[in-house]
Design a protein around this motif. Structure first.
Motif, PDB file in Angstrom:
ATOM      1  N   GLY A  54     -43.691  -4.782  32.167  1.00 48.63           N
ATOM      2  CA  GLY A  54     -44.582  -5.472  31.252  1.00 48.63           C
ATOM      3  C   GLY A  54     -46.020  -5.500  31.705  1.00 48.63           C
ATOM      4  O   GLY A  54     -46.913  -5.761  30.915  1.00 48.63           O
ATOM      5  N   GLY A  55     -46.255  -5.239  32.994  1.00 46.56           N
ATOM      6  CA  GLY A  55     -47.616  -5.128  33.487  1.00 46.56           C
ATOM      7  C   GLY A  55     -48.411  -6.415  33.508  1.00 46.56           C
ATOM      8  O   GLY A  55     -49.636  -6.377  33.469  1.00 46.56           O
ATOM      9  N   GLY A  56     -47.741  -7.572  33.575  1.00 44.34           N
ATOM     10  CA  GLY A  56     -48.476  -8.816  33.698  1.00 44.34           C
ATOM     11  C   GLY A  56     -49.346  -8.809  34.934  1.00 44.34           C
ATOM     12  O   GLY A  56     -49.011  -8.180  35.951  1.00 44.34           O
ATOM     13  N   ILE A  57     -50.484  -9.481  34.872  1.00 45.54           N
ATOM     14  CA  ILE A  57     -51.496  -9.413  35.931  1.00 45.54           C
ATOM     15  C   ILE A  57     -51.937 -10.812  36.344  1.00 45.54           C
ATOM     16  O   ILE A  57     -52.098 -11.690  35.500  1.00 45.54           O
ATOM     17  N   ASN A  58     -52.132 -10.977  37.643  1.00 46.38           N
ATOM     18  CA  ASN A  58     -52.689 -12.219  38.189  1.00 46.38           C
ATOM     19  C   ASN A  58     -53.799 -11.887  39.169  1.00 46.38           C
ATOM     20  O   ASN A  58     -53.707 -10.887  39.893  1.00 46.38           O
ATOM     21  N   TYR A  59     -54.826 -12.756  39.199  1.00 42.90           N
ATOM     22  CA  TYR A  59     -55.950 -12.583  40.106  1.00 42.90           C
ATOM     23  C   TYR A  59     -56.194 -13.864  40.886  1.00 42.90           C
ATOM     24  O   TYR A  59     -55.972 -14.965  40.383  1.00 42.90           O
ATOM     25  N   ALA A  60     -56.705 -13.696  42.093  1.00 47.61           N
ATOM     26  CA  ALA A  60     -57.234 -14.839  42.816  1.00 47.61           C
ATOM     27  C   ALA A  60     -58.464 -15.357  42.080  1.00 47.61           C
ATOM     28  O   ALA A  60     -59.217 -14.580  41.487  1.00 47.61           O
ATOM     29  N   ASP A  61     -58.664 -16.657  42.123  1.00 44.98           N
ATOM     30  CA  ASP A  61     -59.809 -17.250  41.418  1.00 44.98           C
ATOM     31  C   ASP A  61     -61.127 -16.644  41.886  1.00 44.98           C
ATOM     32  O   ASP A  61     -62.060 -16.496  41.094  1.00 44.98           O
ATOM     33  N   SER A  62     -61.195 -16.270  43.143  1.00 43.31           N
ATOM     34  CA  SER A  62     -62.442 -15.777  43.716  1.00 43.31           C
ATOM     35  C   SER A  62     -62.861 -14.412  43.172  1.00 43.31           C
ATOM     36  O   SER A  62     -64.011 -14.008  43.330  1.00 43.31           O
ATOM     37  N   VAL A  63     -61.939 -13.692  42.535  1.00 49.24           N
ATOM     38  CA  VAL A  63     -62.271 -12.352  42.041  1.00 49.24           C
ATOM     39  C   VAL A  63     -62.144 -12.230  40.530  1.00 49.24           C
ATOM     40  O   VAL A  63     -62.460 -11.177  39.970  1.00 49.24           O
ATOM     41  N   LYS A  64     -61.688 -13.267  39.854  1.00 46.02           N
ATOM     42  CA  LYS A  64     -61.526 -13.212  38.400  1.00 46.02           C
ATOM     43  C   LYS A  64     -62.841 -12.865  37.727  1.00 46.02           C
ATOM     44  O   LYS A  64     -63.896 -13.412  38.062  1.00 46.02           O
ATOM     45  N   GLY A  65     -62.769 -11.933  36.780  1.00 47.08           N
ATOM     46  CA  GLY A  65     -63.960 -11.514  36.056  1.00 47.08           C
ATOM     47  C   GLY A  65     -64.753 -10.429  36.751  1.00 47.08           C
ATOM     48  O   GLY A  65     -65.672  -9.854  36.162  1.00 47.08           O
ATOM     49  N   ARG A  66     -64.407 -10.139  38.022  1.00 45.09           N
ATOM     50  CA  ARG A  66     -65.136  -9.103  38.770  1.00 45.09           C
ATOM     51  C   ARG A  66     -64.233  -7.927  39.136  1.00 45.09           C
ATOM     52  O   ARG A  66     -64.690  -6.796  39.195  1.00 45.09           O
ATOM     53  N   PHE A  67     -62.978  -8.219  39.422  1.00 42.83           N
ATOM     54  CA  PHE A  67     -62.026  -7.184  39.849  1.00 42.83           C
ATOM     55  C   PHE A  67     -61.013  -6.915  38.739  1.00 42.83           C
ATOM     56  O   PHE A  67     -60.630  -7.823  37.994  1.00 42.83           O
ATOM     57  N   THR A  68     -60.559  -5.666  38.680  1.00 44.15           N
ATOM     58  CA  THR A  68     -59.533  -5.275  37.713  1.00 44.15           C
ATOM     59  C   THR A  68     -58.486  -4.426  38.409  1.00 44.15           C
ATOM     60  O   THR A  68     -58.812  -3.401  39.014  1.00 44.15           O
ATOM     61  N   ILE A  69     -57.233  -4.853  38.323  1.00 44.75           N
ATOM     62  CA  ILE A  69     -56.129  -4.077  38.886  1.00 44.75           C
ATOM     63  C   ILE A  69     -55.451  -3.303  37.762  1.00 44.75           C
ATOM     64  O   ILE A  69     -55.351  -3.785  36.630  1.00 44.75           O
ATOM     65  N   SER A  70     -55.023  -2.085  38.083  1.00 39.65           N
ATOM     66  CA  SER A  70     -54.327  -1.260  37.101  1.00 39.65           C
ATOM     67  C   SER A  70     -53.317  -0.373  37.828  1.00 39.65           C
ATOM     68  O   SER A  70     -53.428  -0.170  39.043  1.00 39.65           O
ATOM     69  N   ARG A  71     -52.354   0.137  37.088  1.00 37.64           N
ATOM     70  CA  ARG A  71     -51.356   1.016  37.688  1.00 37.64           C
ATOM     71  C   ARG A  71     -51.081   2.186  36.758  1.00 37.64           C
ATOM     72  O   ARG A  71     -51.220   2.068  35.544  1.00 37.64           O
ATOM     73  N   ASP A  72     -50.688   3.290  37.367  1.00 35.47           N
ATOM     74  CA  ASP A  72     -50.293   4.489  36.640  1.00 35.47           C
ATOM     75  C   ASP A  72     -48.909   4.861  37.145  1.00 35.47           C
ATOM     76  O   ASP A  72     -48.771   5.460  38.219  1.00 35.47           O
ATOM     77  N   ASN A  73     -47.890   4.504  36.378  1.00 40.93           N
ATOM     78  CA  ASN A  73     -46.516   4.749  36.829  1.00 40.93           C
ATOM     79  C   ASN A  73     -46.176   6.239  36.859  1.00 40.93           C
ATOM     80  O   ASN A  73     -45.272   6.657  37.577  1.00 40.93           O
ATOM     81  N   ALA A  74     -46.875   7.031  36.081  1.00 42.49           N
ATOM     82  CA  ALA A  74     -46.616   8.475  36.083  1.00 42.49           C
ATOM     83  C   ALA A  74     -47.127   9.128  37.366  1.00 42.49           C
ATOM     84  O   ALA A  74     -46.570  10.127  37.825  1.00 42.49           O
ATOM     85  N   ARG A  75     -48.176   8.547  37.933  1.00 48.42           N
ATOM     86  CA  ARG A  75     -48.775   9.120  39.144  1.00 48.42           C
ATOM     87  C   ARG A  75     -48.480   8.300  40.390  1.00 48.42           C
ATOM     88  O   ARG A  75     -48.961   8.625  41.474  1.00 48.42           O
ATOM     89  N   ASN A  76     -47.711   7.220  40.227  1.00 48.44           N
ATOM     90  CA  ASN A  76     -47.356   6.353  41.365  1.00 48.44           C
ATOM     91  C   ASN A  76     -48.605   5.837  42.089  1.00 48.44           C
ATOM     92  O   ASN A  76     -48.685   5.881  43.323  1.00 48.44           O
ATOM     93  N   THR A  77     -49.559   5.371  41.326  1.00 49.25           N
ATOM     94  CA  THR A  77     -50.783   4.849  41.922  1.00 49.25           C
ATOM     95  C   THR A  77     -51.128   3.470  41.349  1.00 49.25           C
ATOM     96  O   THR A  77     -50.794   3.158  40.204  1.00 49.25           O
ATOM     97  N   VAL A  78     -51.794   2.694  42.167  1.00 48.91           N
ATOM     98  CA  VAL A  78     -52.353   1.415  41.740  1.00 48.91           C
ATOM     99  C   VAL A  78     -53.800   1.388  42.206  1.00 48.91           C
ATOM    100  O   VAL A  78     -54.119   1.878  43.296  1.00 48.91           O
ATOM    101  N   SER A  79     -54.663   0.875  41.366  1.00 47.88           N
ATOM    102  CA  SER A  79     -56.099   0.864  41.653  1.00 47.88           C
ATOM    103  C   SER A  79     -56.660  -0.544  41.553  1.00 47.88           C
ATOM    104  O   SER A  79     -56.095  -1.410  40.899  1.00 47.88           O
ATOM    105  N   LEU A  80     -57.786  -0.717  42.223  1.00 46.85           N
ATOM    106  CA  LEU A  80     -58.514  -1.984  42.148  1.00 46.85           C
ATOM    107  C   LEU A  80     -59.983  -1.648  41.923  1.00 46.85           C
ATOM    108  O   LEU A  80     -60.647  -1.123  42.823  1.00 46.85           O
TER     109      LEU A  80
END
Length: 117
Positions: A54-80
């Motif tokens: 489902g790709g639900g996402i959580n962030y630390a309060d200190s980075v909310k609005g500045r950082f974005t996490i994403s994943r690509d299951n086809a390429r087995n990668t996660v990015s920030l």
């Protein structure tokens, strides 16, 4: 299992960086993927998590609005994607994979992010 981070660098305050983590040897889509960070003299802290299903996402309060996490299951990668970086974001950033229920946990070796003028 291997988790290999890349993208760490020295950047000026207000700048941006994109960290990537390449995973191998695991059923990537079944794992919750997270980024943690550890600054000198401080405990490791959770920065962001993207859930396996489902790709639900959580962030630390200190980075909310500045950082974005994403994943690509086809390429087995996660990015920030890190924007509006601050000196207090300086830390070693670690990729983490966790499979719930059976609680398999894996860590990468870390990548250094330094925010300084």
């Amino acid at each position: 299992v291997q988790l290999v981070e890349s993208g760490g660098d020295l950047v000026q305050p207000g700048g941006s960086l994109r960290l990537s983590c390449a995973a191998s040897g695991l059923s990537f889509s079944s794992y919750d993927m997270s980024w943690y960070r550890q600054a000198p003299g401080k405990e490791r802290e959770l920065v962001a998590t993207i859930i396996a299903a489902g790709g639900g996402i959580n962030y630390a309060d200190s980075v909310k609005g500045r950082f974005t996490i994403s994943r690509d299951n086809a390429r087995n990668t996660v990015s920030l994607q890190m924007n509006s970086l601050k000196p207090e974001d300086t830390a070693v950033y670690y990729c983490n994979a966790r499979r719930r229920i059976i609680n398999y946990v894996y860590w990468g070796q870390g990548t250094q992010v330094t925010v300084s003028s």
